[in-house]
Scaffold this active site. Structure first.
Site, PDB file in Angstrom:
ATOM      1  N   SER A  16     -13.080  83.192 -63.858  1.00 27.07           N
ATOM      2  CA  SER A  16     -12.053  84.113 -63.371  1.00 27.07           C
ATOM      3  C   SER A  16     -10.650  83.550 -63.622  1.00 27.07           C
ATOM      4  CB  SER A  16     -12.317  84.409 -61.887  1.00 27.07           C
ATOM      5  OG  SER A  16     -11.613  85.545 -61.469  1.00 27.07           O
ATOM      6  N   ASP A  27     -18.129  93.839 -64.967  1.00 25.37           N
ATOM      7  CA  ASP A  27     -17.335  92.960 -64.103  1.00 25.37           C
ATOM      8  C   ASP A  27     -16.237  93.763 -63.403  1.00 25.37           C
ATOM      9  OD1 ASP A  27     -15.564  90.957 -63.053  1.00 25.37           O
ATOM     10  OD2 ASP A  27     -16.379  89.534 -64.497  1.00 25.37           O
ATOM     11  N   HIS A  54     -19.330  89.882 -61.092  1.00 26.81           N
ATOM     12  CA  HIS A  54     -18.228  89.050 -61.577  1.00 26.81           C
ATOM     13  C   HIS A  54     -18.743  87.727 -62.117  1.00 26.81           C
ATOM     14  CE1 HIS A  54     -14.284  87.509 -62.028  1.00 26.81           C
ATOM     15  NE2 HIS A  54     -14.234  86.796 -60.917  1.00 26.81           N
TER      16      HIS A  54
END
Length: 515
Positions: free
Chosen positions: A231, A457, A485
């Site tokens: 991320s 995602d 995610h």
């Protein structure tokens, strides 16, 4: 216009939107760690800019900690443009390779900004690195500058954080009055951060954190950095590769951000991705007997929207008496969307909320805020998130542009768009920055890099991974066709084998592989 909850959503819920992988705790390290005082191998240090020599050659004392891990504190300069001015500390935790002499060290960042790499290695080591990788690599988690156990940003106390989560502006508040209330709240928050944190607040940007990683690389004795970033950790890793392409070794970017996007573009794309994830969740829910959302997907989404509206208009008490505002409710709702294995948990919370009990949703919100049962917050993730973003992104604060942005958000996401508007107001009174302008990543000369994107995602839309792979000259892109995610550690053997072979053997997959 329902402004305060939007500010809460744009600040704290956006912290969730950009946070890293959601991992369940895993077993600790398998053997007692190597400890003692270590000095960097001169051959690993490389060229050091003038004034930084003491940081790259410092002695690091690794001590036993956290049941079979080793921990240390590393000094880095507060300000890289003036390294002799002041220092801060980076907290690190290491799990040693299980097969003896390691191939090297992999640094891990779980996302955020504001996520604790220390916690992710301590609590979820087996989900962060497979047994194969852990056999041959030391795994090092660290809290970036401003975060948690490192020299940290301080803004709200635990009680003040609880109080802030209960604040809201009634839906019938006139527009201008609501806007001023939002600005007043933002000013109060910015003043607290500046007063309690001091000048550190101006130096928690991503580029400075990336420079810290190069000191960590040298101190663990690796000529090149090996890195796993989830991320926001992909933005941090891309910053490192851009600053130190010649020292970039095996870097994996999972759930990538697009560094070229503005804050407003990031929020718009996330709003659309979470709307897509909501529809996928509702479809999955309706295929199960216990789903409380009747009809087709459109009807199920409408039922969720009605639930949001009910909380928006009249916040509800949880079992412990705390008020569940729309900010906390959305926090709780979004968290399980990060991992489709958690969708049944979301169904349970939605079911009880429809029955008038909001305790389960508040529990999920507390998890996302990292609030413990005793009322303490285990990290400073919310404060760190906002502090980093206010330095990393110029923010739109003009009211007319904010209203236009809101209209775009609502069009892209009828469920979440309104709740994610007006985020720029948080940084309007900030005492420092911004210091970064969004721009495409570039790392000419870097070794082959691995970028992973997940088609479903919700927090880092799939298209961002394609963009980052396209920007980085030596990157290859791998797709996981799944929901949730990030991919590594929660997807399938195809992704696991690709990442493991890359770290262990330097095997670079063909660009465009799909799993």
């Amino acid at each position: 216009m329902r402004r305060l909850h939007r500010w809460v959503a744009s600040g704290t819920a956006a912290a969730l939107l950009l946070s890293g992988c959601t991992l369940l705790p895993g077993p600790s390290a398998d053997k007692a760690p190597d400890t003692g005082v270590v000095t960097a191998d001169p051959d690993a240090i490389g060229d050091v800019p003038a004034g930084l020599e003491p940081f790259y050659s410092q002695e690091v004392e690794w001590e036993p900690c956290e049941d079979d891990f080793a921990c240390a504190r590393v000094e880095v300069p507060l300000d890289y443009s003036d390294p002799g001015r002041a220092t801060i500390e980076i907290a690190a935790i290491r799990a040693d390779a299980t097969k003896g002499e390691p191939q090297g060290t992999i640094l891990v960042n779980p996302g955020g900004p504001g996520g604790s790499g220390y916690n992710i290695v301590r609590d979820a080591l087996q989900r962060v690195a497979s047994d194969r990788v852990r056999a041959d690599y030391d795994i090092l988690g660290f809290d970036p500058r401003g975060v948690n156990r490192s020299t940290a940003v301080e803004c709200r106390t635990d009680k003040e954080q609880d109080a802030a989560r209960e604040e809201f502006i009634p839906p019938d508040t006139p527009d201008e009055e609501a806007l001023e209330l939002l600005r007043a709240e933002a000013r109060e928050y910015a003043d607290l951060c500046a007063e309690r944190t001091g000048e550190l607040l101006g130096f928690v940007d991503t580029d400075s954190a990336a420079r810290d990683m190069d000191i960590l690389r040298a101190l663990v004795g690796d000529p090149k950095l090996n890195y796993l970033g989830f991320s926001y950790g992909t933005l941090l890793g891309a910053a490192y590769a851009g600053l130190f392409p010649e020292r970039s070794g095996r870097l994996v970017f999972d759930g990538a951000l697009n560094p070229a996007l503005s804050n407003e573009q990031v929020t718009l794309a996330q709003a659309a991705a979470f709307e897509k994830a909501l529809r996928a969740y509702v479809a999955d829910c309706q295929a199960r007997e216990d789903c409380p959302l009747p009809g087709d997907v459109d009807a199920g989404v409408a039922a969720v929207q009605d639930l949001f509206t009910a909380v928006q208009e009249e916040p509800k008490p949880a079992e412990d008496g705390r008020l569940v505002t729309i900010g906390s409710f959305v926090q709780g709702f979004i968290l399980p969307l990060y991992d489709d294995s958690s969708w049944p948990t979301l169904t349970d919370a939605v079911t009880t909320a429809l029955e008038g009990d909001y305790t389960d949703m508040m529990y999920l919100a507390d998890l996302s805020f990292e609030r413990e049962a005793d009322g303490t917050y285990s990290t400073n993730a919310t404060d760190a998130f906002l502090s980093v973003n206010c330095l990393d992104y110029p923010m739109v604060t003009d009211p007319e542009q904010l209203r236009r942005d809101e209209a775009e958000l609502v069009a892209a996401s009828p469920t979440f768009g309104e709740l994610l508007a007006y985020g720029g107001l948080t940084c309007e009174p900030w005492k420092y920055g911004p210091v970064r302008e969004p721009a495409p990543a570039s790392a000419p000369g870097a070794d082959p890099l691995l970028v992973i994107g997940t088609t479903g995602d919700p927090a880092t839309p799939y298209e961002w991974s394609l963009a980052l792979a396209d920007q980085l000259e030596s990157a290859v892109h791998v797709t996981w066709e799944g929901e949730g995610h990030t991919a590594y550690g929660r997807s399938n053997d195809c992704i696991l084998d690709i990442v493991d072979d890359y770290f262990l053997e330097g095997a670079v997959p063909k660009d465009g592989v799909r799993c």
